[in-house]
Design a protein around this motif. Structure first.
Motif, PDB file in Angstrom:
ATOM      1  N   ASP A  24      11.428  43.396  62.830  1.00 34.40           N
ATOM      2  CA  ASP A  24      11.398  41.930  62.821  1.00 34.40           C
ATOM      3  C   ASP A  24      10.259  41.368  63.661  1.00 34.40           C
ATOM      4  N   ARG A  25       9.292  42.210  64.020  1.00 33.92           N
ATOM      5  CA  ARG A  25       8.156  41.765  64.821  1.00 33.92           C
ATOM      6  C   ARG A  25       6.861  41.881  64.015  1.00 33.92           C
ATOM      7  N   THR A  26       5.914  41.017  64.353  1.00 41.16           N
ATOM      8  CA  THR A  26       4.613  41.021  63.689  1.00 41.16           C
ATOM      9  C   THR A  26       3.538  41.377  64.704  1.00 41.16           C
ATOM     10  N   GLY A  27       2.664  42.295  64.317  1.00 43.30           N
ATOM     11  CA  GLY A  27       1.626  42.730  65.233  1.00 43.30           C
ATOM     12  C   GLY A  27       0.406  43.226  64.486  1.00 43.30           C
ATOM     13  N   TYR A  28      -0.170  44.319  64.996  1.00 45.24           N
ATOM     14  CA  TYR A  28      -1.421  44.853  64.463  1.00 45.24           C
ATOM     15  C   TYR A  28      -1.240  46.322  64.057  1.00 45.24           C
ATOM     16  N   LEU A  29      -1.864  46.676  62.937  1.00 48.00           N
ATOM     17  CA  LEU A  29      -2.024  48.081  62.593  1.00 48.00           C
ATOM     18  C   LEU A  29      -3.320  48.593  63.199  1.00 48.00           C
ATOM     19  N   GLY A  86      -0.816  53.801  63.801  1.00 49.56           N
ATOM     20  CA  GLY A  86       0.397  53.195  64.330  1.00 49.56           C
ATOM     21  C   GLY A  86       0.294  51.693  64.412  1.00 49.56           C
ATOM     22  N   TRP A  87       1.213  51.108  65.167  1.00 45.92           N
ATOM     23  CA  TRP A  87       1.374  49.648  65.255  1.00 45.92           C
ATOM     24  C   TRP A  87       1.489  49.249  66.719  1.00 45.92           C
ATOM     25  N   VAL A  88       0.889  48.118  67.038  1.00 47.00           N
ATOM     26  CA  VAL A  88       1.025  47.539  68.384  1.00 47.00           C
ATOM     27  C   VAL A  88       1.401  46.069  68.244  1.00 47.00           C
ATOM     28  N   PRO A  89       2.091  45.519  69.258  1.00 44.61           N
ATOM     29  CA  PRO A  89       2.593  44.143  69.102  1.00 44.61           C
ATOM     30  C   PRO A  89       1.532  43.061  69.267  1.00 44.61           C
ATOM     31  N   ASP A  90       0.453  43.337  70.005  1.00 44.57           N
ATOM     32  CA  ASP A  90      -0.538  42.283  70.236  1.00 44.57           C
ATOM     33  C   ASP A  90      -1.905  42.904  70.513  1.00 44.57           C
TER      34      ASP A  90
END
Length: 302
Positions: free
Chosen positions: A110-115, A153-157
């Motif tokens: 449910d979070r939006t961030g960066y690939l 991977g993914w990071v939040p900001d």
């Protein structure tokens, strides 16, 4: 004295025929039949959705449990990406290059961030520039020297992305899931960010040859920064719970709806034929009395 003229019977009309008790009863029966057909069609449509979702879930489990195969057995650089390879688990070795990019606006849970997307020079050595001629010249049929975009991977900001340790150096062994390259994006973004994982656009940045797919990383050896959250296996099930429909049940649904439509058309056809038959009968009666009317008009003596 003129002979009396018989009263002319009105011609039959569709509306008068349709209102007759027999036609009204027939209409009621056919409407019931059409309603039953519509309900059976809706039931078959529900079955088509359920069966399609079940098939997608089975395929999803197969994707998640299938053994990895070497990338070069499935896909070559600069060739089109077959749709059946979406979600295929592959392994590949090579060296990460330093020029990674970020793709904003991507969700994880449910979070939006960066690939975090990093170029992997397949079978090559790290340190070459984006247009390194030696890397490009070393590309063979097996993909050595070709570039593969890897979602590490993914990071939040953006702050978390800037704090990441560099990608593992030297030769790495990567396992992940194939995904089709995305269409290019013309959105204006800050330096180091791209709007889509588009091999057609990234080749201008990283050089080529390049694969038409990208890889969603599941494991890498040596390991990478644990701050990178790994993405799950690509989902083959739509957000609405399964976009696929079982074609056999869908065909049954269409058949039932067609049968219901035929029931209503049948009533209209019966009304039309009945009206025409009555008009023909009325026309024959009028013709039979015309001689008497002629005789009366000329005043035949009693």
């Amino acid at each position: 004295m003129a002979a009396p003229v018989p009263e002319r019977v009105p011609a039959a009309s569709y509306w008068r025929t349709a209102r007759s008790p027999r036609m009204v009863l027939l209409l009621v029966l056919l409407l019931v039949a059409a309603a039953v057909c519509a309900r059976l069609g809706a039931w078959q449509l529900d079955r088509a959705k359920a069966q399609g979702q079940a098939q997608e879930q089975v395929r999803q489990r197969q994707v998640e449990s299938q053994p990895a195969v070497p990338l070069d057995e499935l896909l070559k650089p600069q060739t089109s990406f077959p749709g059946e390879l979406v979600g295929r688990r592959v392994d590949v070795s090579g060296a990460f290059e330093p020029d990674q990019v970020l793709v904003p606006g991507r969700a994880l849970g449910d979070r939006t961030g960066y690939l975090v997307v990093t170029p992997l020079r397949v079978g090559g050595a790290s340190g070459g520039g984006a247009g390194d001629a030696a890397s490009a010249a070393g590309a063979g049929d097996g993909g050595d020297g070709a570039v593969l975009a890897v979602v590490r991977g993914w990071v939040p900001d953006r702050a978390a992305a800037d704090a990441l340790a560099p990608a593992p150096e030297g030769t790495v062994a990567v396992t992940g899931f194939l995904q089709a390259g995305e269409a290019g994006s013309a959105v204006d973004l800050p330096p180091g960010e791209v709007g889509a994982i588009s091999p057609g656009a990234l080749v201008n940045r990283w050089g080529g040859p390049i694969y038409s797919a990208y890889l969603v990383l599941s494991t890498v050896s040596p390991g990478q920064d644990p701050a990178l959250a790994l993405l799950p296996a690509p989902s083959l099930i739509s957000d609405s719970g399964g976009s696929g429909l079982n074609l056999q049940n869908l065909a049954y649904a269409l058949q039932w709806w067609i049968f219901g439509g035929f029931a209503l058309l049948l009533w209209g056809r019966i009304v039309r034929d009945e009206t025409r038959a009555q008009r023909e009968a009325d026309g024959g009666g009028s013709a039979a009395v015309s001689p008497d009317r002629t005789a009366g008009d000329v005043g035949v003596a009693p």
